[in-house]
Design a protein around this motif. Structure first.
Motif, PDB file in Angstrom:
ATOM      1  N   SER A  84      33.655  30.909  36.739  1.00 49.12           N
ATOM      2  CA  SER A  84      32.816  29.732  36.984  1.00 49.12           C
ATOM      3  C   SER A  84      33.292  28.951  38.202  1.00 49.12           C
ATOM      4  N   ASP A  85      32.346  28.259  38.806  1.00 54.41           N
ATOM      5  CA  ASP A  85      32.685  27.403  39.940  1.00 54.41           C
ATOM      6  C   ASP A  85      32.574  25.925  39.567  1.00 54.41           C
ATOM      7  N   ILE A 100      38.641  34.225  44.571  1.00 49.15           N
ATOM      8  CA  ILE A 100      37.737  35.027  45.399  1.00 49.15           C
ATOM      9  C   ILE A 100      36.866  35.830  44.445  1.00 49.15           C
ATOM     10  N   ARG A 101      35.621  35.421  44.348  1.00 52.02           N
ATOM     11  CA  ARG A 101      34.740  35.995  43.337  1.00 52.02           C
ATOM     12  C   ARG A 101      33.795  37.014  43.970  1.00 52.02           C
ATOM     13  N   THR A 102      34.311  38.191  44.193  1.00 52.90           N
ATOM     14  CA  THR A 102      33.479  39.258  44.752  1.00 52.90           C
ATOM     15  C   THR A 102      33.157  40.269  43.650  1.00 52.90           C
ATOM     16  N   ASN A 123      34.962  40.959  38.442  1.00 56.08           N
ATOM     17  CA  ASN A 123      35.795  40.172  37.542  1.00 56.08           C
ATOM     18  C   ASN A 123      36.586  41.097  36.610  1.00 56.08           C
ATOM     19  N   LEU A 124      35.903  42.082  36.045  1.00 58.80           N
ATOM     20  CA  LEU A 124      36.563  43.033  35.150  1.00 58.80           C
ATOM     21  C   LEU A 124      37.585  43.888  35.902  1.00 58.80           C
ATOM     22  N   LYS A 125      37.226  44.331  37.099  1.00 61.71           N
ATOM     23  CA  LYS A 125      38.149  45.142  37.909  1.00 61.71           C
ATOM     24  C   LYS A 125      39.410  44.348  38.232  1.00 61.71           C
TER      25      LYS A 125
END
Length: 157
Positions: free
Chosen positions: A81-82, A111-113, A119-121
């Protein structure tokens, strides 16, 4: 269901290590409820409220109440979340379960790529993940029944 041959319920170390992941990203559920007024009442009305807390707290709570030996499970709450307020609320929920003895961690990516897969990776790159034989991923709005792991894991034995 776990049968007598699958795992020794007297010996928790016979159960495999399970990592439970809950990826989240600004989980919001806005519901508007409309009340039907009785014919003799004038006007109409609605009540609106935000159920952010309900979504993440129910999901985290359900994962933390899975029927599995507590030293053989880790719950990872993966918060993308931001919203700083939402992050604080989720951290508080995680802390509350940790205080109750649940093996749970909170992770937030700066860093939300890659969206949910990213996210899982990212979470799978944690050093401790190698200690877990199974990974169960539950969407942020999903609440597994307490016996979920006992009903599914034996099929992978």
């Amino acid at each position: 269901m776990i049968d007598d041959d699958a795992y020794d319920v007297e010996d928790p170390s016979s159960f495999p290590m399970v990592l439970v992941q809950i990826p989240m990203c600004n989980e919001r559920e806005d519901f508007t409820f409309f009340f039907l007024w009785l014919p003799w009442q004038r006007g109409s009305g609605n009540l609106e409220f935000d159920l952010d807390r309900v979504v993440y707290s129910q999901s985290i709570g359900a994962a933390c109440q899975l029927d599995w030996p507590k030293d053989r499970i880790l719950v990872q709450v993966l918060d993308d979340s931001d919203d700083a307020n939402l992050q604080m609320l989720i951290k508080d929920e995680v802390s509350s379960w940790k205080e109750k003895g649940v093996n749970i961690v909170y992770r937030h990516r700066l860093i939300r790529t890659g969206y949910k897969a990213g996210n899982l990776k990212s979470a799978m790159s944690c050093d401790y993940v190698k200690d877990y034989e199974f990974v169960a991923i539950f969407d942020a709005d999903f609440q597994p029944n307490p016996d979920y792991l006992k009903l599914t894991i034996p099929h992978f034995k």
